[in-house]
Each structure stands twice: as structure tokens, then as C-alpha cells.
Design an enzyme around this catalytic site. Structure first.
Site, PDB file in Angstrom:
ATOM      1  N   THR A   1       0.815  -1.217   0.000  1.00  0.00           N
ATOM      2  CA  THR A   1       0.000   0.000   0.000  1.00  0.00           C
ATOM      3  C   THR A   1       0.845   1.263   0.000  1.00  0.00           C
ATOM      4  OG1 THR A   1      -1.737  -1.174   1.201  1.00  0.00           O
ATOM      5  CG2 THR A   1      -1.833   1.218   1.266  1.00  0.00           C
TER       6      THR A   1
ATOM      7  N   THR B   1       1.181  -4.883   4.252  1.00  0.00           N
ATOM      8  CA  THR B   1       0.957  -5.271   5.647  1.00  0.00           C
ATOM      9  C   THR B   1       0.161  -6.555   5.827  1.00  0.00           C
ATOM     10  OG1 THR B   1      -1.030  -3.881   5.811  1.00  0.00           O
ATOM     11  CG2 THR B   1       1.087  -2.877   6.428  1.00  0.00           C
ATOM     12  N   ASP B   2      -0.565  -7.008   4.808  1.00  0.00           N
ATOM     13  CA  ASP B   2      -1.413  -8.197   4.995  1.00  0.00           C
ATOM     14  C   ASP B   2      -0.614  -9.410   5.448  1.00  0.00           C
ATOM     15  OD1 ASP B   2      -3.608  -6.757   4.317  1.00  0.00           O
ATOM     16  OD2 ASP B   2      -4.035  -7.806   2.437  1.00  0.00           O
TER      17      ASP B   2
ATOM     18  N   SER C   1       0.644  -7.386  -1.087  1.00  0.00           N
ATOM     19  CA  SER C   1       1.030  -8.321  -0.035  1.00  0.00           C
ATOM     20  C   SER C   1       0.444  -9.731  -0.207  1.00  0.00           C
ATOM     21  CB  SER C   1       0.633  -7.741   1.325  1.00  0.00           C
ATOM     22  OG  SER C   1       1.115  -8.507   2.381  1.00  0.00           O
TER      23      SER C   1
END
Length: 336
Positions: A18, A95-96, A62
Site C-alpha cells: 500500500t 501489511t497483509d 502483499s
């Protein structure tokens, strides 16, 4: 925390996420922009005299990261840190699955130099964009290095977490990461990076490190559900699974209808690691009823300690890929 006296550079690995995404025309969502150079240009004025060695490793969302990607990334970080001119590495990541990629690095990177994974929860043109601040603070952690005993860390929203303790607990908030039961190991205060634990407290048991070999891909993760029978477990076994991680309930308990299928895996001397869906507490041999943690351990199932199912799977993939025996794998997980 004192500044690193080495006048070298920080390696900056960009994998995507992101942090560098922009809106897609006529859509509500955002997509990778490929504008990594702009991100580096914005970062450089904020990091003083330390050099940056940018590495455009990929530009993947991610969820597109696979265990093989994570393994190759860990190997590239490890090799880069062998350069005496590099004082640490920052990995920019979505971040996932940031925790999983960072954990993979923690399994293989044995350098005493800091390795910091970071990203952003907001995209580049969104109000309250957190990307540049996270990057600045991640570089600071390399300039004023965290103690080597912390292993690989995650930096988000001014807080540092050991990856072995970290979890993403919110899908939207900027402050999306926590270390359940443990808390952060450090935080940013102005220009300072402050520890919340002494180096002695951070040392603890040695973390498991694996030699660079390969991963065993045939290592599925199955989450238990109420009323579950053995169908899914039998299917992965018949499809050639070399090992299995189960996410059970509570302190490590599964429905009784799934037990026989688990035993068929155990009888073939394939490691079955039991974890929990709970964020805190881990698995313990408390219950001796059919499918309880104690019952399963007595039958040969390996308890995964405080590792999440995702982390236990990556560790089992690494252990099987390195040719570790069943008894060695049990010892590895016994230390968790």
C-alpha cells in the site's frame, strides 16, 4: 540509543504494498504505482548522512507474496548484510502478510545487523499517509541499532515489535500491529529510539535458525471448525502433504471427528503441528478428552507453543526443506 558509528548505508528493499499504491481510474480501489524512486527521493532528506542502497525487489501486493518469494527475499537480505558497508536492512512490504515475510527472514538471517520490516496502512495520496514516517523510523532503527537479540523486527506507527511476537490485529487502523502478551520492544520518541526491555530481557532462548536450503511446499495449514470431520485432513494427506499444521480451538483442541484422520498422518510419520486460533495463550496439553491437546500430544501430535498457525507452517516448511527428522522437528517446536 546511540547512533551506529559505522558510516555505511542502509539497504532498502522494496517489495510492494500500500505504501506506494495509487487510485485506479474509475475504481474505488488502489493498485501498485511502480513509483518507488519517488518514495526514495522523499525519504533521503530525512535520514541525514546515512547512505541508502535501494533495491527494487518487486512491486507485489502483499497477498501475492508466496512462501517461495519470502524465502528468496530472506536469502537476498542475508547476502546483502554480508557487505561490511551495509549497517542494516529495511524491507518495505504490504501489511497483509508482512508478519509472515518478516518471520521467514527471522528463520534464516543470522546477521547481528538490524533487519526492520515496515509498510503503510494508507496509500500514497490518502489523507494521513503514514508511509514516509514509517520509513524514516525504520532507517533510524538501523542507525541507532536495536540489540541483535531482538531478531527481525516490525516497525509500524512508531512502535517496534519482535516478529516472533507480532500479529496484525486490525485491517484498517494505522496502528494495526500488536505483540499479544509481550508488547513492543521499542518505540520512537522524537529523534530517539527507546527500548521498552533491557538487552538482557530480550536475549531469552536462542531463536531457531535454518541453513539456506529450500522450503517444503507440501505443508498445508488447516483451520478447524465446529463439527469438523476428517475429510479435509485426509484429502491433503492423499494429495501428498509432507506435514500439516492444524489451527485448533482454545489451548489446542480439535473436534473428535477429525482425530482419526490426524492419526493417519501421524502413523505415516508425517509431522502434525497443533496451534490455536486464539491470539494469546498458545497451546498447552491441558485436556485429555478425544481431540484435546493432551490427548493429541500423547498420540504424537507436535504442540506449536505460542506460534500462530501461519508462523508454524513457515517453520515446518523450513524444517522439512532442511531435511530435519521428525525427532528434530519436535525439539524445534518444543522451544516455542
Amino acid at each position: 540509543m546511540p547512533r551506529n558509528k559505522n558510516n555505511g548505508a542502509v539497504a532498502l528493499f522494496f517489495t510492494g504494498g500500500t505504501i506506494c499504491m495509487t487510485p485506479l481510474a474509475e475504481h474505488r480501489g488502489v493498485v501498485p504505482s511502480g513509483e518507488f524512486k519517488r518514495l526514495v527521493a522523499e525519504l533521503e532528506p530525512h535520514v541525514g548522512k546515512v547512505g541508502l542502497k535501494p533495491v527494487l525487489w518487486s512491486d507485489l501486493p502483499s497477498p501475492h507474496m508466496t512462501p517461495d518469494h519470502m524465502f528468496r527475499l530472506a536469502m537476498d537480505v542475508k547476502k546483502t548484510l554480508e557487505d561490511p558497508g551495509i549497517i542494516g536492512a529495511v524491507v518495505v512490504h504490504g501489511t497483509d502478510v508482512l508478519v509472515e515475510s518478516a518471520f521467514m527472514a527471522d528463520l534464516y538471517v543470522n546477521s547481528t545487523k538490524p533487519v526492520v520490516f515496515t509498510g503503510s496502512m494508507r496509500f500514497y495520496s490518502e489523507s494521513g499517509y503514514d508511509g514516509i514516517r514509517n520509513l524514516i523510523n525504520a532507517v533510524k532503527a538501523c542507525m541507532r541499532p536495536l540489540p541483535p537479540a531482538t531478531g527481525v523486527v516490525i516497525l509500524m506507527a512508531d512502535r517496534f515489535f519482535r516478529v516472533r511476537e507480532a500479529a496484525k490485529v486490525n485491517s484498517l487502523n494505522v496502528d494495526a500491529f500488536e505483540a499479544p502478551e509481550a508488547g513492543p520492544v521499542g518505540y520512537v520518541a522524537g529523534e530517539m529510539v527507546l527500548l521498552t526491555r533491557s538487552p538482557a530481557c530480550l536475549a531469552g532462548p536462542d531463536r531457531t535458525l535454518f541453513e539456506p536450503a529450500a522450503l517444503e511446499p507440501a505443508t498445508p495449514l488447516v483451520t478447524c471448525y465446529t463439527g469438523m470431520d476428517g475429510f479435509l485432513i485426509d484429502q491433503v494427506r492423499l494429495a501428498g502433504a509432507k506435514g500439516l499444521v492444524l489451527q485448533g480451538f482454545g489451548a489446542g483442541n480439535i473436534p473428535p471427528g477429525a482425530v482419526d484422520a490426524v492419526m493417519r498422518m501421524v502413523d505415516e510419520e508425517k509431522p502434525v503441528v497443533l496451534t490455536t486460533q486464539c491470539l494469546e495463550g498458545g497451546v498447552w496439553p491441558i485436556y485429555a478428552y478425544p481431540g484435546g491437546g493432551d490427548d493429541l500430544e500423547q498420540k504424537g501430535v507436535i504442540l506449536g507453543g505460542r506460534l500462530s498457525g501461519a508462523k508454524a507452517r513457515l517453520q515446518l516448511m523450513a524444517a522439512l526443506g532442511a531435511g530435519r527428522t521428525l525427532s528434530e522437528i519436535k525439539k524445534i517446536f518444543a522451544s516455542e
